[in-house]
Design an enzyme around this catalytic site. Sequence first.
Site, mmCIF file in Angstrom:
data_model
loop_
_atom_site.group_PDB
_atom_site.id
_atom_site.type_symbol
_atom_site.label_atom_id
_atom_site.label_comp_id
_atom_site.label_asym_id
_atom_site.label_seq_id
_atom_site.Cartn_x
_atom_site.Cartn_y
_atom_site.Cartn_z
ATOM 1 N N SER A 1 0.818 -1.225 0.000
ATOM 2 C CA SER A 1 0.000 0.000 0.000
ATOM 3 C C SER A 1 0.847 1.270 0.000
ATOM 4 C CB SER A 1 -0.913 0.009 1.225
ATOM 5 O OG SER A 1 -1.558 1.274 1.321
ATOM 6 N N LYS B 1 -13.651 -3.925 3.884
ATOM 7 C CA LYS B 1 -14.487 -2.738 3.620
ATOM 8 C C LYS B 1 -15.982 -2.957 3.901
ATOM 9 C CE LYS B 1 -11.987 -0.288 -0.040
ATOM 10 N NZ LYS B 1 -12.147 0.246 -1.391
ATOM 11 N N ASN C 1 -14.314 2.919 3.551
ATOM 12 C CA ASN C 1 -12.842 2.886 3.365
ATOM 13 C C ASN C 1 -12.126 3.899 4.264
ATOM 14 O OD1 ASN C 1 -13.244 5.345 2.067
ATOM 15 N ND2 ASN C 1 -11.806 4.901 0.430
ATOM 16 N N ASP D 1 -14.003 6.678 -2.086
ATOM 17 C CA ASP D 1 -13.674 6.238 -3.461
ATOM 18 C C ASP D 1 -14.457 7.054 -4.496
ATOM 19 O OD1 ASP D 1 -11.751 4.299 -2.945
ATOM 20 O OD2 ASP D 1 -13.240 2.728 -2.638
ATOM 21 N N GLY E 1 -18.703 -3.750 -9.644
ATOM 22 C CA GLY E 1 -17.930 -4.109 -8.448
ATOM 23 C C GLY E 1 -17.775 -2.922 -7.509
ATOM 24 N N ALA F 1 -15.542 -0.375 -7.244
ATOM 25 C CA ALA F 1 -15.304 0.965 -7.796
ATOM 26 C C ALA F 1 -16.568 1.484 -8.481
ATOM 27 C CB ALA F 1 -14.142 0.915 -8.785
ATOM 28 N N TYR G 1 -5.612 2.139 -13.036
ATOM 29 C CA TYR G 1 -4.406 2.975 -12.976
ATOM 30 C C TYR G 1 -3.132 2.168 -13.198
ATOM 31 C CZ TYR G 1 -4.521 1.264 -8.165
ATOM 32 O OH TYR G 1 -4.590 0.457 -7.070
ATOM 33 N N GLY H 1 -7.236 6.827 -14.197
ATOM 34 C CA GLY H 1 -7.626 6.383 -12.851
ATOM 35 C C GLY H 1 -6.696 6.799 -11.719
HETATM 36 P P1 NAD Z 1 -14.209 -5.706 -8.407
HETATM 37 O O1 NAD Z 1 -13.553 -7.040 -8.421
HETATM 38 O O2 NAD Z 1 -15.043 -5.299 -7.250
HETATM 39 O O3 NAD Z 1 -15.114 -5.546 -9.721
HETATM 40 C C1 NAD Z 1 -14.612 -5.907 -10.988
HETATM 41 C C2 NAD Z 1 -15.607 -5.478 -12.070
HETATM 42 O O4 NAD Z 1 -15.021 -5.743 -13.356
HETATM 43 C C3 NAD Z 1 -16.942 -6.230 -12.021
HETATM 44 O O5 NAD Z 1 -17.996 -5.342 -12.329
HETATM 45 C C4 NAD Z 1 -16.782 -7.247 -13.155
HETATM 46 O O6 NAD Z 1 -18.025 -7.610 -13.710
HETATM 47 C C5 NAD Z 1 -15.983 -6.427 -14.138
HETATM 48 N N1 NAD Z 1 -15.286 -7.243 -15.133
HETATM 49 C C6 NAD Z 1 -14.297 -8.152 -14.902
HETATM 50 N N2 NAD Z 1 -13.924 -8.673 -16.092
HETATM 51 C C7 NAD Z 1 -14.676 -8.090 -17.062
HETATM 52 C C8 NAD Z 1 -14.757 -8.206 -18.468
HETATM 53 N N3 NAD Z 1 -13.979 -9.055 -19.143
HETATM 54 N N4 NAD Z 1 -15.647 -7.420 -19.125
HETATM 55 C C9 NAD Z 1 -16.431 -6.555 -18.468
HETATM 56 N N5 NAD Z 1 -16.418 -6.406 -17.131
HETATM 57 C C10 NAD Z 1 -15.549 -7.164 -16.442
HETATM 58 O O7 NAD Z 1 -13.036 -4.667 -8.656
HETATM 59 P P2 NAD Z 1 -12.990 -3.120 -8.239
HETATM 60 O O8 NAD Z 1 -12.479 -2.987 -6.871
HETATM 61 O O9 NAD Z 1 -14.290 -2.497 -8.603
HETATM 62 O O10 NAD Z 1 -11.824 -2.636 -9.219
HETATM 63 C C11 NAD Z 1 -12.019 -2.521 -10.617
HETATM 64 C C12 NAD Z 1 -10.833 -1.769 -11.203
HETATM 65 O O11 NAD Z 1 -10.799 -0.467 -10.612
HETATM 66 C C13 NAD Z 1 -9.480 -2.392 -10.882
HETATM 67 O O12 NAD Z 1 -8.638 -2.202 -11.999
HETATM 68 C C14 NAD Z 1 -8.970 -1.571 -9.706
HETATM 69 O O13 NAD Z 1 -7.555 -1.526 -9.621
HETATM 70 C C15 NAD Z 1 -9.529 -0.211 -10.059
HETATM 71 N N6 NAD Z 1 -9.750 0.675 -8.905
HETATM 72 C C16 NAD Z 1 -9.223 1.911 -8.988
HETATM 73 C C17 NAD Z 1 -9.411 2.796 -7.964
HETATM 74 C C18 NAD Z 1 -8.792 4.155 -8.081
HETATM 75 O O14 NAD Z 1 -8.691 4.851 -7.048
HETATM 76 N N7 NAD Z 1 -8.392 4.587 -9.261
HETATM 77 C C19 NAD Z 1 -10.182 2.438 -6.847
HETATM 78 C C20 NAD Z 1 -10.739 1.165 -6.804
HETATM 79 C C21 NAD Z 1 -10.526 0.280 -7.852
#
Ligand code: NAD
Length: 288
Positions: A20, A71, A92, A107, A133, A135, A235, A256
């Site tokens: 982290s 979370k 968070n 977030d 998911g 995010a 990101y 991101g």
């Molecule tokens: P999560 O596991 O909770 O959700 C994943 C999502 O991706 C789900 O909706 C799933 O259906 C979808 N998905 C997976 N494979 C797919 C595909 N082939 N086609 C379409 N949809 C698909 O993950 P999360 O925590 O929501 O994270 C998602 C992304 O966001 C990750 O890359 C994570 O690193 C990034 N993230 C960024 C920040 C930020 O501050 N920039 C914060 C949280 C998450």
Amino acid sequence: MEISGHTQLLALIGSPIGHSGSPAMHNYSSQKTGVDCAYLAFDIKEEETRQAFDALRLLKVRGFNVTMPCKTAAVTCCDDLSKAARLIGAVNTVVYENGKMIGHNTDGLGWVRNCRENQVEIQGKKMTVAGSGGAATAIAITAALEGLKELAVFAIRDSFYANAKATVEKIRANVPGCKVNLYDLADTDVFYRQVGESDIFTNATRVGMKPMDQETLIEDPKVFRPELVVSDVVYNPRETRLIREAKAAGCRTIPGIGMLLWQGAEAFRLFTGKDMPAKEVMERYFQE
Ligand code: NAD
């Protein structure tokens, strides 16, 4: 600033936490803003969340961040919740004030702030968001609370799909000013049509992140009108294929990494009442 008998504790709980960036970012910001706090990370498994809350309460922590997998469990351990945290169903950031653990979710706020820092206001706009998911839920609910006029949610029919249904129902029940509909991401024509009618498109799926870093949800470059704002939550890599192709087509793009920075900055403000030195933090800790 030296650690003394007056120094207050800030913390992160979750597992794993070794990778982290939060301790570095918060400790640097405390030093720079003259806040007498030290931020440490503690490896806490989901089933240990309540014990961690009790321990931090005993230690009179000033505040702490919560990451995966704690979370959701954190929601039931807080004494009170912000409206966003309650609707998102995930916490968070926790502030310990007047003997109460108050849970927040920064977030979605980080995403909104990232838009603002890129000269994009979301009030009165229509957005298409892909994902269901963590995010996607935070962004959809916070954007609705912050004044989005219309939201089209697209998701694949995987185990997360029920989340998307619940999110849409929560927005309908709690934010009637935001019109919201859920669609299957497999319906490409409907997806492209909705993006075509939107001011903002946000990818809040894992598509674009390694190992899917050669993939994008928008294969047809004609979808990128110059007026469309294209935002990504991914990101890693810093510039996803979606962002690269949207930028090449003349769209305003919002990667991101800024969301990651600003969700931390919002947490720092909740902990300390001060603005994080965001530009310096970005240069020091978020370069690839
Ligand atoms: P999560 O596991 O909770 O959700 C994943 C999502 O991706 C789900 O909706 C799933 O259906 C979808 N998905 C997976 N494979 C797919 C595909 N082939 N086609 C379409 N949809 C698909 O993950 P999360 O925590 O929501 O994270 C998602 C992304 O966001 C990750 O890359 C994570 O690193 C990034 N993230 C960024 C920040 C930020 O501050 N920039 C914060 C949280 C998450």
